[in-house]
Design a protein around this motif. Sequence first.
Motif: not given
Length: 660
Positions: A99-117
Amino acid sequence: MEDKDKTKEQLIYELSQLRREIDECRNTEQYLHNETKSILISALESTADGILVVDREGKVIYYNRKFIDLWQVPDYLLSTKDDGRLLSFALEQLIDPDTFISKVKALYDKPAENSFDTIELTNGRIFKRYSQPQKMDDKIIGRVWSFRDVTAAKAAERELIKSEKRYRQLVDLHHAGIWAIDKDNYTTYVNPAMIKMMGYTAGEMIGQKAMSFMDEESKKIFLENKIQLNDGKLEQLEAIFNKKDGSKLYTSLDISPIINESGKFDGAIAGIIDITDKRLVEQDLRHAQKMESIGQLAGGVAHDFNNIISSIINYVYLIKRKISDITREELQDFVDEIQISAERAANLTRSLLVFSRKHAFAFSTVNLIDIISKMKTLMSNLIGADIELEIIISDSELPIYADVNQIEIMLMNLAANARDSMINGGKLIITLLRVKYNKQFMKMKSVEKAHEYALLSVTDTGTGMDALTINKIFDPFFTTKEVGKGTGLGLSTVYGVVKQHKGYIDVKSEINKGTTFSIYLPLTDNLITNEDKLTIADTKDNKGVILIAEDDEFLRNVTSLVLTRAGYDVIAAADGEEAVKLYSENKVDLVMMDIIMPKMNGKAAYDKMVKINKDAKVIFVSGYTDDYLESKLIKDDHFNYITKPVDVVKFLAQVKEIIN
């Protein structure tokens, strides 16, 4: 030529000056850059969060010391500056690396998004992870990751949840009722025990004012105590609630105020115990005590009644025997004696009824001396012939604002208590004095502050009491008698009556010498109505039609005769149905009606008469006790009511007043 060379040299100088200025600007810019960088780095290093900055490809650009400490990255790994190995090291510590790495990859694909988990590590630690894009001139050049260790906070949160769950289970499973209100008295919580007590659902109670479930007297008590609650004081009181089925719930409450951070009242929570059974038992025991007193009085009362009846029979015999030659004066004397005997019987019956009914307080201004005087015979019968009764009165009038029946009960309980302490006979002395307010009364916290008091002293020559017993004698159910010999409610009843009359009671006692109860009752300035001065009004102006409804034929006939002689036209009915029929057929000015009659009782007959004439006037008459009348819905302020035996003078005065 010389001028041209000079110009060249000047240009070279100016260029050198310009170069110097450019260098100075660069140095200043570099200094400012370094200063800004130093401030940023200092800020990043001083934060409690671990910071990691990467470029668009995920290559590490910067990390602070807190990041290294949080992730426990070894120095040798840092020295390699190998991004892949750093990521692998981090993933090895995670419970859920996928889950950790998938979150990282998803954010690299959508660089403008913010995240919190939230991420959990295998060693039990918990991090909050924040991420946002790094921008320069609106261009995304990388990503900033922020990690915060919330292990302690999460542990505290879990413990709080467990604690709240345990508390909720404790509250929900507790046998006592729990009732919480906000600062405006609206219900915020009731536990299952409270719901069961009241018979409502939680939804029917939450959001409603707690006072809306109380009876009127309890509302007053609650409002009086709410002032102390607002001041943060714990309160203990008793209250009566109205259950959903209409029955009463007697309760004992321990109320604790809720004080907010500002120190202000923010609500309250109450622990509530159902004491309904206890109260009902107390009522039954009090009633049983009254009946026990009647049993003890039975012999003396029977003796008194026999004397009264014998007197009446003898005077009637004399009248019959001398009917032909009796003088008017003799006849008047005989009739007066018969009347006195009848009044003695009526007073004796009235005194007995005090002990056989559940009587509500009815205060009026009365002369305490009159009450004591009228109770003398009854008290003599109660204490027995082997105990001498002496009454000492030092004043002609002691007006108090009191309930006569309750004062009588108090006196009988004191007399019974004195009798039980003088098993071998003795003397009971009742003294009445008028006393003035003084400093001694200042020390009596609960005494009503009046200028003068009636001091009622009850002294016996019995066994006396020690200090330990004196401290307990007013406690409900406390008794020094054998099991089955007493209820322990006699003196607690005395104490309650004194307090209801805003008085004070003091006890002095010595072993083998006797006991004195001193009762201080505040005197009133109100006038006492001397009912003995009432006389039969002039009958010449009396007129009107009176309907008598009475099932006792003798009483119906004699009452009709009294009213007829007083100038009224009388119609008589033997039951409620006949009374309604006669009322509908005649123009009736007043109805005198017994409450308990065959075919239709007085209340039902009255209800039908009101439908015939909404202004129907009625006087209810009965010899039953107050609690019985209340059950028949008769004892109410808007009804005219007379108790049997009827005093003819008062009765005729009331009839005239109502008709006119």
